[in-house]
Design an enzyme around this catalytic site. Structure first.
Site, mmCIF file in Angstrom:
data_model
loop_
_atom_site.group_PDB
_atom_site.id
_atom_site.type_symbol
_atom_site.label_atom_id
_atom_site.label_comp_id
_atom_site.label_asym_id
_atom_site.label_seq_id
_atom_site.Cartn_x
_atom_site.Cartn_y
_atom_site.Cartn_z
ATOM 1 N N CYS A 140 0.827 -1.204 0.000
ATOM 2 C CA CYS A 140 0.000 0.000 0.000
ATOM 3 C C CYS A 140 0.864 1.258 0.000
ATOM 4 C CB CYS A 140 -0.882 0.062 1.255
ATOM 5 S SG CYS A 140 -1.899 -1.373 1.586
ATOM 6 N N CYS A 195 -2.578 5.078 2.851
ATOM 7 C CA CYS A 195 -3.727 4.214 2.574
ATOM 8 C C CYS A 195 -4.757 4.325 3.708
ATOM 9 C CB CYS A 195 -3.271 2.763 2.429
ATOM 10 S SG CYS A 195 -4.622 1.600 2.084
ATOM 11 N N CYS A 239 -2.703 -3.000 -3.276
ATOM 12 C CA CYS A 239 -3.928 -2.790 -2.499
ATOM 13 C C CYS A 239 -5.045 -2.275 -3.408
ATOM 14 C CB CYS A 239 -3.647 -1.778 -1.390
ATOM 15 S SG CYS A 239 -5.109 -1.257 -0.463
ATOM 16 N N CYS A 276 -6.077 1.760 -1.961
ATOM 17 C CA CYS A 276 -5.277 2.954 -2.268
ATOM 18 C C CYS A 276 -4.647 2.911 -3.657
ATOM 19 C CB CYS A 276 -4.188 3.153 -1.211
ATOM 20 S SG CYS A 276 -2.921 1.864 -1.177
#
Length: 356
Positions: free
Chosen positions: A37, A41, A68, A71
């Site tokens: 991420c 995030c 992810c 994000c």
């Protein structure tokens, strides 16, 4: 290009604060989920011990982590190229799809242009990224104890042969090396520091490594050659034994390992590995100290080479060896893991107030 990151505590504080100034400069890989991420995030904060920080998207992908879906860390890097952004969206929507160059042409893209764009942005090609996504799903199934056929289907491979070939290529062995009734069997399991692969026969553990170690293919070839026999998927009792012992080790219950080991090295190298196993948890030592303890003070460099050739991580604790000045030195599993192991083992250090 060299990327220098601050210490993990600084980066974890930035993660908790959702600090936007770190966007694109560092990424967090969460070992319990296999996802990476941005530091800003909005997802729930992972525990510090489950975080691995990387300087680039390419490093995250090379370590086997997936982007992810909250994000979208790769989208920020792709904003400047609509074609890259479009293909990333398509891959996220259907990660199990088997992409070919013809599919790119059908979407109006020139394959060579797309190849250069992805290499420039992410350090890998789109087709390799798609294959990696499919293969990761299969390896995750194996790591969770699933059957090979289930891993094959999860990875989107039409045949067992194709899946075995892909896994073999990933870990550096020819497809024919994997047999259903092999003397050696390889299996995966998860740990707080990432997935590990174990290779054992009915009585001994031959290899234990983090799956993202770059030297893993070479190590597997060495074991395969030394044993003069085929390798298969699955596990024998030593793999169950080391998985259980590692669980206790990471839980802080016990730092002792008694799984029988099969060592593949020269007599001197094996002697170094034997010496490493005498180093108590919670202690650190230099290469020169080990050389002197072996009665070979002139062999510091040879000790360092043997240390680096260790292919049974943690059990043979090469992570307890430091530079002469006390600094972290090379560790095949990554310096971040070496530091995590040293930190973990502080709880096992002997109490100096107790009588010897």
């Amino acid at each position: 290009m060299k990327h220098d990151l601050p210490d993990d505590q600084t980066l974890y504080s930035a993660l908790v604060a959702r600090d936007p100034s770190w966007d694109g400069r560092a990424y967090v890989c969460v070992t319990t989920t296999g996802i990476f991420c941005r530091l800003n995030c909005p997802a729930r904060d992972p525990k510090p011990e489950n975080c691995q920080f990387m300087p680039t998207i390419s490093a995250c992908l090379d370590a086997g982590f997936r982007a992810c879906k909250r994000c979208h860390p790769m989208h920020s890097a792709a904003e400047a190229d609509p074609a890259v952004k479009s293909l990333l969206s398509a891959l996220e929507a259907d990660p199990m799809r088997r992409w070919r160059e013809g599919d790119l042409v059908a979407r109006g893209h020139d394959p060579s242009t797309i190849r250069r764009a992805f290499k420039r942005t992410f350090g890998t090609t789109f087709l390799d990224m798609a294959r990696q996504a499919r293969l990761h799903a299969g390896l995750t199934t194996l790591a969770n104890g699933g059957r090979v056929i289930d891993a094959q289907l999860d990875a989107g491979f039409a045949s067992p042969a194709a899946f075995r070939a892909a896994v073999a290529k990933h870990i550096g062995l020819p497809p024919g090396a994997f047999k259903s009734k092999a003397l050696l069997r390889a299996d995966w399991f998860d740990t707080p520091l990432g997935p590990m692969i174990a290779v054992s026969d009915t009585s001994h553990l031959h290899l234990l490594e983090f799956t993202d170690r770059k030297a893993l293919p070479t190590e597997l070839k060495r074991v395969y050659k030394a044993c003069k026999g085929a390798m298969g998927f699955g596990r024998f009792a030593p793999t169950d034994q080391i998985e259980a012992q590692l669980h206790r080790y990471f839980a802080g219950d016990c730092a002792e390992f008694d799984v029988p080991l099969a060592l593949h090295g020269t007599p001197f190298t094996c002697a170094v590995w034997d010496m490493l196993q005498t180093l108590p948890a919670g202690s650190t030592h230099s290469y020169s100290q080990i050389a002197r303890a072996m009665g070979r003070p002139e062999s510091t460099r040879a000790v360092a080479r043997a240390n680096g050739a260790n292919q049974i991580a943690i059990v043979i604790p090469c992570h307890r060896v430091m530079g002469a000045d006390g600094s972290l030195t090379g560790y095949g599993g990554g310096l971040w893991r070496k530091q995590k192991l040293i930190d973990l083992e502080r709880q096992y250090a002997p109490n100096e107030s107790e009588p010897a």
